[in-house]
Design a protein around this motif. Structure first.
Motif, PDB file in Angstrom:
ATOM      1  N   GLN A  21      10.167  -4.531  -6.682  1.00 27.92           N
ATOM      2  CA  GLN A  21       8.812  -4.411  -6.147  1.00 27.92           C
ATOM      3  C   GLN A  21       8.789  -3.487  -4.935  1.00 27.92           C
ATOM      4  OE1 GLN A  21       7.900  -8.504  -5.406  1.00 27.92           O
ATOM      5  NE2 GLN A  21       6.938  -8.800  -7.432  1.00 27.92           N
ATOM      6  N   GLU A  22       9.813  -3.586  -4.073  1.00 29.21           N
ATOM      7  CA  GLU A  22       9.873  -2.714  -2.908  1.00 29.21           C
ATOM      8  C   GLU A  22      10.048  -1.268  -3.324  1.00 29.21           C
ATOM      9  OE1 GLU A  22      12.720  -3.935   0.019  1.00 29.21           O
ATOM     10  OE2 GLU A  22      11.962  -5.983   0.034  1.00 29.21           O
ATOM     11  N   ARG A  25       6.786   0.089  -4.473  1.00 24.46           N
ATOM     12  CA  ARG A  25       5.915   0.328  -3.334  1.00 24.46           C
ATOM     13  C   ARG A  25       6.275   1.655  -2.645  1.00 24.46           C
ATOM     14  NH1 ARG A  25       6.456  -4.220   0.402  1.00 24.46           N
ATOM     15  NH2 ARG A  25       5.941  -5.443  -1.429  1.00 24.46           N
ATOM     16  N   VAL A  26       7.567   1.916  -2.486  1.00 27.40           N
ATOM     17  CA  VAL A  26       8.019   3.161  -1.856  1.00 27.40           C
ATOM     18  C   VAL A  26       7.631   4.364  -2.722  1.00 27.40           C
ATOM     19  CG1 VAL A  26      10.077   4.491  -1.224  1.00 27.40           C
ATOM     20  CG2 VAL A  26       9.904   2.096  -0.554  1.00 27.40           C
ATOM     21  N   VAL A  27       7.843   4.252  -4.022  1.00 36.18           N
ATOM     22  CA  VAL A  27       7.491   5.347  -4.931  1.00 36.18           C
ATOM     23  C   VAL A  27       5.987   5.589  -4.898  1.00 36.18           C
ATOM     24  CG1 VAL A  27       7.412   6.022  -7.370  1.00 36.18           C
ATOM     25  CG2 VAL A  27       9.502   5.034  -6.424  1.00 36.18           C
ATOM     26  N   ARG A  28       5.200   4.507  -4.929  1.00 34.20           N
ATOM     27  CA  ARG A  28       3.750   4.642  -4.901  1.00 34.20           C
ATOM     28  C   ARG A  28       3.299   5.297  -3.595  1.00 34.20           C
ATOM     29  NH1 ARG A  28       0.807  -0.701  -6.034  1.00 34.20           N
ATOM     30  NH2 ARG A  28       1.684  -1.149  -3.992  1.00 34.20           N
ATOM     31  N   ARG A  29       3.915   4.923  -2.461  1.00 35.77           N
ATOM     32  CA  ARG A  29       3.555   5.513  -1.182  1.00 35.77           C
ATOM     33  C   ARG A  29       3.864   7.009  -1.176  1.00 35.77           C
ATOM     34  NH1 ARG A  29       6.742   3.190   3.270  1.00 35.77           N
ATOM     35  NH2 ARG A  29       6.442   1.335   2.030  1.00 35.77           N
ATOM     36  N   ARG A  30       5.010   7.392  -1.742  1.00 35.27           N
ATOM     37  CA  ARG A  30       5.373   8.810  -1.793  1.00 35.27           C
ATOM     38  C   ARG A  30       4.416   9.587  -2.697  1.00 35.27           C
ATOM     39  NH1 ARG A  30      11.932   8.231  -2.040  1.00 35.27           N
ATOM     40  NH2 ARG A  30      12.173   7.661   0.153  1.00 35.27           N
ATOM     41  N   VAL A  31       4.027   8.991  -3.813  1.00 33.49           N
ATOM     42  CA  VAL A  31       3.086   9.646  -4.719  1.00 33.49           C
ATOM     43  C   VAL A  31       1.740   9.823  -4.018  1.00 33.49           C
ATOM     44  CG1 VAL A  31       1.758   9.355  -6.856  1.00 33.49           C
ATOM     45  CG2 VAL A  31       4.219   8.940  -6.851  1.00 33.49           C
ATOM     46  N   LEU A  32       1.275   8.784  -3.317  1.00 30.75           N
ATOM     47  CA  LEU A  32       0.006   8.885  -2.591  1.00 30.75           C
ATOM     48  C   LEU A  32       0.082   9.953  -1.497  1.00 30.75           C
ATOM     49  CD1 LEU A  32      -1.090   5.144  -2.300  1.00 30.75           C
ATOM     50  CD2 LEU A  32      -2.149   6.930  -3.669  1.00 30.75           C
ATOM     51  N   THR A  33       1.219  10.033  -0.824  1.00 29.79           N
ATOM     52  CA  THR A  33       1.397  11.062   0.206  1.00 29.79           C
ATOM     53  C   THR A  33       1.343  12.450  -0.416  1.00 29.79           C
ATOM     54  OG1 THR A  33       2.784   9.555   1.503  1.00 29.79           O
ATOM     55  CG2 THR A  33       2.949  11.906   2.008  1.00 29.79           C
TER      56      THR A  33
END
Length: 198
Positions: A21-22, A25-33
């Motif tokens: 899950q973490e 979350r990190v991958v999703r944050r990088r994609v959003l960035t």
């Protein structure tokens, strides 16, 4: 006797193992960035490229229009007709125009074919009448005729098919030189050079 120093616990350089899950979350944050960067930089940059291309094309179109020599087979813009006081009547066909500008004088050359009623309306709208036309009076100068390629010769000239007038006005009101070819008994051809001094 030497005192022993407390030993530091070994630290795993990658930190404690992460749960799936973490990681998500990190991958999703990088994609959003990444999406944010693309939106903040890419979209405006793309808009600038498109805008520059449209501006360049517009400049080319204007350059072609204003570098054209001779008549353009179309109606002059309403503002041109208003500025030069050339009220082309309806119905008219074979309409063509050419505009020249310099620091001293601006000219609009216009030709159109109309009906006899249309000719009367045109003459009335510029402040003259058919009675002001003089037979075989070519009022448009050789210089102006050469600019647009008008030739008032041939059978029409020999048969007295050309009539002309000059409508002189005080500056800055435009003055017109008009020649009417009446070889076609139903549809006279009108040639006008309107001058205005800024």
């Amino acid at each position: 006797m030497t005192a022993s120093l407390p030993q530091q616990a070994a630290v795993d350089p990658e930190g404690p193992p992460r749960s799936p899950q973490e990681r998500r979350r990190v991958v999703r944050r990088r994609v959003l960035t990444l999406i944010t960067i693309v939106l903040l930089i890419g979209v405006p940059a793309g808009y600038l490229v498109i805008s520059a291309e449209q501006s360049r094309n517009s400049g080319r179109t204007k350059e072609q229009k204003y570098s054209a020599r001779g008549l353009t087979h179309d109606w002059p813009a309403k503002v041109q007709r208003r500025v030069y006081d050339i009220p082309i009547p309806h119905p008219s066909n074979q309409v063509a125009y050419y505009e020249t500008n310099n620091w001293r004088t601006s000219r609009l050359y216009v030709q159109f074919q109309t009906t006899h009623d249309g000719l009367d309306v045109f003459l009335r709208d510029i402040g003259v009448s058919r009675d002001d036309l003089k037979k075989n009076d070519i009022t448009i100068s050789d210089r102006d005729r050469n600019i647009v390629g008008w030739k008032f010769s041939g059978p029409g000239a020999r048969l007295g098919g050309y009539w002309g007038l000059s409508n002189k006005e005080k500056n800055p009101t435009p003055s017109q030189d008009v020649v009417v070819n009446t070889q076609n008994s139903r549809y006279p051809m009108v040639y006008v050079v309107s001058r205005t001094v800024p």
